[in-house]
Structures are given as structure tokens and as C-alpha cells.
Design a protein around this motif. Structure first.
Motif, PDB file in Angstrom:
ATOM      1  N   ASP A  46       0.857  -1.029   0.090  1.00  0.00           N
ATOM      2  CA  ASP A  46      -0.021   0.039  -0.025  1.00  0.00           C
ATOM      3  C   ASP A  46       0.847   1.193  -0.067  1.00  0.00           C
ATOM      4  OD1 ASP A  46      -2.515  -1.396   0.107  1.00  0.00           O
ATOM      5  OD2 ASP A  46      -2.004  -1.699   2.416  1.00  0.00           O
ATOM      6  N   TRP A  47       2.086   1.292   0.798  1.00  0.00           N
ATOM      7  CA  TRP A  47       2.647   2.377   0.992  1.00  0.00           C
ATOM      8  C   TRP A  47       4.044   2.075   0.884  1.00  0.00           C
ATOM      9  CZ3 TRP A  47      -0.224   6.615   1.305  1.00  0.00           C
ATOM     10  CH2 TRP A  47      -1.597   6.614   1.858  1.00  0.00           C
ATOM     11  N   LEU A  48       4.976   2.821   0.498  1.00  0.00           N
ATOM     12  CA  LEU A  48       6.373   2.762   0.716  1.00  0.00           C
ATOM     13  C   LEU A  48       7.225   3.972   1.136  1.00  0.00           C
ATOM     14  CD1 LEU A  48       7.032   0.769  -2.959  1.00  0.00           C
ATOM     15  CD2 LEU A  48       7.474  -0.084  -0.403  1.00  0.00           C
ATOM     16  N   SER A  49       8.001   3.743   2.110  1.00  0.00           N
ATOM     17  CA  SER A  49       8.761   4.881   2.612  1.00  0.00           C
ATOM     18  C   SER A  49      10.013   5.013   1.922  1.00  0.00           C
ATOM     19  CB  SER A  49       9.223   4.302   3.953  1.00  0.00           C
ATOM     20  OG  SER A  49      10.012   5.418   4.559  1.00  0.00           O
ATOM     21  N   ILE A  50      10.230   6.546   1.583  1.00  0.00           N
ATOM     22  CA  ILE A  50      11.469   7.094   0.641  1.00  0.00           C
ATOM     23  C   ILE A  50      12.336   7.552   1.791  1.00  0.00           C
ATOM     24  CG2 ILE A  50      12.124   8.581  -1.281  1.00  0.00           C
ATOM     25  CD1 ILE A  50      10.269   6.160  -2.083  1.00  0.00           C
ATOM     26  N   ASP A  51      13.492   7.303   1.917  1.00  0.00           N
ATOM     27  CA  ASP A  51      14.506   7.700   2.937  1.00  0.00           C
ATOM     28  C   ASP A  51      15.661   8.051   2.292  1.00  0.00           C
ATOM     29  OD1 ASP A  51      12.723   6.790   5.315  1.00  0.00           O
ATOM     30  OD2 ASP A  51      12.846   5.094   4.229  1.00  0.00           O
ATOM     31  N   GLY A  78       7.929  -0.722   3.857  1.00  0.00           N
ATOM     32  CA  GLY A  78       6.553  -0.389   3.543  1.00  0.00           C
ATOM     33  C   GLY A  78       5.468  -0.697   4.167  1.00  0.00           C
ATOM     34  N   LEU A  79       4.330  -0.240   4.116  1.00  0.00           N
ATOM     35  CA  LEU A  79       3.036  -1.212   4.863  1.00  0.00           C
ATOM     36  C   LEU A  79       2.435  -1.781   3.593  1.00  0.00           C
ATOM     37  CD1 LEU A  79       2.148   2.196   6.673  1.00  0.00           C
ATOM     38  CD2 LEU A  79       3.427   0.372   7.671  1.00  0.00           C
ATOM     39  N   GLY A  80       1.817  -2.972   4.183  1.00  0.00           N
ATOM     40  CA  GLY A  80       0.881  -3.401   3.067  1.00  0.00           C
ATOM     41  C   GLY A  80      -0.386  -4.411   3.834  1.00  0.00           C
ATOM     42  N   THR A  81      -1.201  -4.838   3.020  1.00  0.00           N
ATOM     43  CA  THR A  81      -2.429  -5.641   3.464  1.00  0.00           C
ATOM     44  C   THR A  81      -2.121  -7.129   2.881  1.00  0.00           C
ATOM     45  OG1 THR A  81      -3.624  -3.682   2.869  1.00  0.00           O
ATOM     46  CG2 THR A  81      -4.931  -5.639   3.534  1.00  0.00           C
ATOM     47  N   LEU A 344       8.074  11.617   3.589  1.00  0.00           N
ATOM     48  CA  LEU A 344       7.831  11.288   2.229  1.00  0.00           C
ATOM     49  C   LEU A 344       7.633   9.921   1.962  1.00  0.00           C
ATOM     50  CD1 LEU A 344       7.964  12.223  -0.734  1.00  0.00           C
ATOM     51  CD2 LEU A 344      10.496  11.794  -0.713  1.00  0.00           C
ATOM     52  N   VAL A 345       6.229   9.493   1.505  1.00  0.00           N
ATOM     53  CA  VAL A 345       5.915   8.275   0.953  1.00  0.00           C
ATOM     54  C   VAL A 345       5.263   8.168  -0.458  1.00  0.00           C
ATOM     55  CG1 VAL A 345       5.451   7.631   3.656  1.00  0.00           C
ATOM     56  CG2 VAL A 345       3.586   8.539   2.163  1.00  0.00           C
ATOM     57  N   VAL A 346       5.349   6.981  -0.921  1.00  0.00           N
ATOM     58  CA  VAL A 346       4.695   6.663  -2.188  1.00  0.00           C
ATOM     59  C   VAL A 346       3.504   5.725  -1.899  1.00  0.00           C
ATOM     60  CG1 VAL A 346       4.879   5.638  -4.403  1.00  0.00           C
ATOM     61  CG2 VAL A 346       6.579   7.094  -3.695  1.00  0.00           C
ATOM     62  N   LYS A 347       2.309   6.177  -2.604  1.00  0.00           N
ATOM     63  CA  LYS A 347       1.150   5.424  -2.232  1.00  0.00           C
ATOM     64  C   LYS A 347       1.075   4.448  -3.532  1.00  0.00           C
ATOM     65  CE  LYS A 347      -3.245   7.235  -2.590  1.00  0.00           C
ATOM     66  NZ  LYS A 347      -4.191   6.343  -3.444  1.00  0.00           N
ATOM     67  N   VAL A 348       1.071   3.127  -3.275  1.00  0.00           N
ATOM     68  CA  VAL A 348       1.195   2.133  -4.269  1.00  0.00           C
ATOM     69  C   VAL A 348      -0.093   1.706  -4.790  1.00  0.00           C
ATOM     70  CG1 VAL A 348       2.270   0.015  -4.868  1.00  0.00           C
ATOM     71  CG2 VAL A 348       3.615   1.748  -3.376  1.00  0.00           C
ATOM     72  N   SER A 349      -1.005   1.375  -3.813  1.00  0.00           N
ATOM     73  CA  SER A 349      -2.210   0.785  -3.877  1.00  0.00           C
ATOM     74  C   SER A 349      -3.177   1.889  -4.223  1.00  0.00           C
ATOM     75  CB  SER A 349      -2.549  -0.331  -3.069  1.00  0.00           C
ATOM     76  OG  SER A 349      -2.962   0.451  -1.984  1.00  0.00           O
ATOM     77  N   LYS A 351      -5.661   2.540  -1.970  1.00  0.00           N
ATOM     78  CA  LYS A 351      -5.926   3.329  -0.896  1.00  0.00           C
ATOM     79  C   LYS A 351      -6.151   4.617  -0.683  1.00  0.00           C
ATOM     80  CE  LYS A 351      -5.071  -0.001   3.108  1.00  0.00           C
ATOM     81  NZ  LYS A 351      -4.710  -0.051   4.222  1.00  0.00           N
ATOM     82  N   VAL A 352      -7.065   5.012   0.168  1.00  0.00           N
ATOM     83  CA  VAL A 352      -7.562   6.343   0.253  1.00  0.00           C
ATOM     84  C   VAL A 352      -6.456   7.041   1.135  1.00  0.00           C
ATOM     85  CG1 VAL A 352      -9.167   8.035   0.961  1.00  0.00           C
ATOM     86  CG2 VAL A 352      -9.868   5.821  -0.029  1.00  0.00           C
TER      87      VAL A 352
END
Ligand code: NAP
Length: 356
Positions: A46-51, A78-81, A344-349, A351-352
């Protein structure tokens, strides 16, 4: 059974900024048959961290993690389902954190993912921000390395970023006088109006050094995220027994690659090392680097503490959300141009995005 996943892999080591040749993306078929002997999960990312550290992983040099290899999926947390599971403890629908890399789906061993406990007032994205490595870095840097005390003067650079914005707020919570340094007037405005620091300064202003001396006087703690000339300036303003926390040195991350072009707002400046270090002696001051990973055994307790502060509105957060996996490479460059405010994060899926 299989699923199509898009992966972004390292194709060429950059010698400066990440560019159009650095990565290549490929759609691959991922078998969704999960080993039942050991627990595995199929995760929709769902989300990826950019560091900032990710830029260092592209260089073939010794560091705290091995470099990403040519042809390998770019490493990223990242975070995912969870959409399929052979684990006894992790269920379909659980939100998990893990090092999935730049991809849309990943199969992970259950030991490599961490299910999140979402308490009231906390959003899953917080686990990439205040309750993730940036927040923990600010906490241990300020409370363990600097041992900040009430009434002390704290200077934080990279103050409108993921780590810096938490360090400023933790400093305030401790009762320090907080001076925040950042690279735009918008950031200065956010730091003063929303985060409530005592004074924020734009280090790109022509009057910066004069403004710095007027606002800071002399400092007890400098929390350094940027290195370079700002670190040197702070070394000239140490109080007796001051502490300098070397958290990061983003102004030098690209230039330290042998033969690399320096991407900086001061393109003619080579990294020069510390000039003003003799002040450490005369002021009996300390300078110390640290790595947040070394505090892993203490993460859970601190996450609970910071969770509480978020729910009491004592810690505010801001996310800079970029949409689409394909934007990951250019997002990395945003950290070096200062285009991000907050984490800073990238939204991948699909998700709202939350309103935080
Ligand atoms: N020691 C550890 O365990 C640990 C763990 C995590 C992160 N870190 C370090 O903590 C620092 C902050 O990381 P983050 O994730 O919070 O990134 P961030 O602050 O959200 O983003 C990086 C920021 O650095 C500033 N910057 C870029 N180039 C600069 C330059 N030449 N001079 C001054 N400022 C510059 C930019 O803001 P401006 O607009 O203000 O220039 C940019 O927004 C990094 O150095 C990172 O490597 C260390």
C-alpha cells in the motif's frame, strides 16, 4: 495460481542524482502458492517509505547494510495488506510492515513482517513516520545521545523533514528552546505556526548566519540531519558541555561517491570535513553518531509512549504523499532538492490517502 507484480530494480549505479537509467521496471508473474510448512503471506503493498539512506544503498561501498545489487529489486520499507496467508498468526486483511521493496505485491516469510496494532487516533501511516524509524531516530538521538534537558537550547537541522519535525516536537515536550533550520519559507512557516518551535530559520536566506546567531546565541544540543556547512556553523556556537548528535549528513550523501557530481545548492563546494571542531575541546563538548537500529530492543516501549503523545495531540505529523510505484525513483531525488515537507511516502495501491 499467480499474480502479476510490478518490480523496480537497480539497473545502473548512479554517480550523482538518480536518473532515468538507474532503475528498470518489470512486470513479473508471482506464484501465489504459499509454503504451508513455514508461514508465509502474500502482501499487497500500500505504502512505501522513501528515505535519504536509500541513496547510499545504491553505492558500492561498505555501510551498515550491504548495497543493493545490480538487477536486484530496490530495497524499501513499506506497509501492506495481507491478501493470502499460510501463517497461523497473521490473517488475511491484517496490515503489516516489512521490507517489501519497490513492488506492488510481495511474498514474505511471516518472521519478516510485523502486524500493526492500530490504536485510536493513530493511522497506519504513522508506522512509517512518528511510530516508525524516523520518529524512533528522533527519540533516541535526542533523549539517549543528547540527553536533552529542560531549558536547554536545541538546534535541529532538516527540521521540516521526517526525523527533524519529530526532534523539534520532542525537544519542545522536554521544555527546550527549539530553533529549527529548513530550506524554504513554507517550511519555516509550518515549523513556527503548526509545530510551535521558538524560531525557525531558512538556511538559504542571505542573512542566515546573522539570523542564526541572533536566534540561537549559543546552543546546548545540535541535532544534525544535514552535515556540511550548517554543522560547522553550529560547532562555532557551542555552550560548555554541549552535545552534537550526528544523525545524518544529507548534504554530503551524494558527493561522497568517488567521482560523483555533487548535487547541492552550493555546487562549487566540495565536502571539506569539519573546520570548527576545535570548539569541541574548548567547550568540552561531545559529538556522537548513532544508528536507530541499535535501539531495536527498546522500540516497543517508545512506540507506546509516542502513540500516547499522538492521541493527546502533543505530536503532530505531516506526510508528503506521491502517488504511484513508478514515481519511486524521482521521489528519492525530492529528498535532495528539499521538495518534501514532512515524511515522504509513495502510495502504491488504491488506498485512500488520510487527512493527517
Ligand atoms: N542515524 C540514523 O539511524 C538515522 C535514521 C533515519 C534517518 N537518518 C538521517 O536523518 C536525516 C533526515 O532523514 P529524513 O528521513 O527525516 O529526511 P527528510 O528530512 O524528510 O528529507 C531530507 C531533507 O533534507 C534537506 N536537505 C537536502 N539536501 C540538503 C542540503 N544540501 N543541506 C541542507 N539540507 C538539505 C531537505 O530539506 P530542506 O528544504 O530543509 O533543505 C530535505 O527535505 C537524514 O540525514 C537521514 O539519513 C538517520
Amino acid at each position: 495460481m499467480s499474480i502479476q507484480t510490478l518490480e523496480i530494480r537497480l539497473s545502473e549505479r548512479p554517480t550523482g542524482h538518480v536518473n532515468s537509467k538507474t532503475f528498470v521496471s518489470e512486470s513479473i508473474s508471482l506464484s501465489t502458492t504459499l509454503s504451508s510448512s513455514s508461514g508465509h503471506v502474500l502482501v499487497q503493498v500500500d505504502w512505501l517509505s522513501i528515505d535519504p539512506a536509500m541513496r547510499g544503498w545504491l553505492d558500492d561501498k561498505r555501510s551498515y547494510l550491504k548495497p543493493v545489487q545490480i538487477g536486484e529489486k530496490m530495497r524499501a520499507q513499506g506497509l501492506g495488506t495481507v491478501i493470502k496467508s499460510s501463517s497461523k498468526t497473521i490473517k488475511v486483511g491484517d496490515i503489516v510492515r516489512g521490507t517489501f521493496g519497490w513492488c506492488t505485491y510481495a511474498i514474505m516469510a511471516e518472521k519478516d513482517v510485523e502486524p500493526l496494532s492500530l490504536f485510536p487516533g493513530v493511522h497506519e501511516l504513522d508506522f512509517l513516520g512518528i511510530l516508525g524509524l524516523p520518529g524512533l531516530t528522533a527519540y533516541f538521538g535526542l533523549f539517549d545521545i543528547a540527553q536533552i534537558k529542560q531549558g536547554e537550547t536545541l538546534v535541529v537541522s532538516g527540521a521540516a523533514g521526517a526525523v527533524g519535525s519529530v526532534a523539534c516536537q520532542l525537544g519542545k515536550l522536554k521544555g527546550a528552546k527549539v530553533i529549527a533550520l529548513a530550506g524554504s519559507d513554507d517550511k519555516v512557516e509550518w515549523l513556527e505556526s503548526d509545530l510551535g518551535v521558538h524560531k525557525a530559520l531558512n538556511y538559504k536566506s542571505p542573512t542566515f548566519i546573522k539570523d542564526f546567531k541572533a536566534a540561537v546565541g549559543y546552543l546546548d544540543v545540535y541535532f544534525d540531519n544535514v552535515g556540511g556547512r550548517i554543522l560547522d556553523l553550529c560547532l562555532t556556537r557551542l555552550k560548555k558541555n554541549a552535545r552534537v548528535v550526528l544523525c545524518g549528513a544529507i548534504s554530503d550523501y551524494i558527493s561522497i561517491t568517488p567521482g560523483a557530481k555533487r548535487f547541492t545548492m552550493y555546487p562549487d563546494q566540495k565536502p571539506q570535513g569539519l573546520q570548527a571542531y576545535l570548539n569541541l575541546i574548548s567547550q568540552t563538548a561531545k559529538i556522537q553518531g548513532f544508528l536507530v537500529f541499535d535501539y531495536a530492543s527498546k522500540f516497543d516501549g517508545v512506540i507506546r509512549e509516542m502513540n500516547q503523545w499522538i492521541s493527546e495531540n502533543k505530536l503532530k505529523r505531516r506526510f508528503h504523499i506521491v502517488e504511484g510505484l513508478e514515481k519511486c525513483p524521482e521521489s528519492m531525488n525530492m529528498l535532495f532538492t528539499g521538495a518534501n515537507i514532512g515524511k515522504l511516502v509513495v502510495k502504491v495501491s488504491a488506498k485512500v490517502s488520510p487527512k493527517l
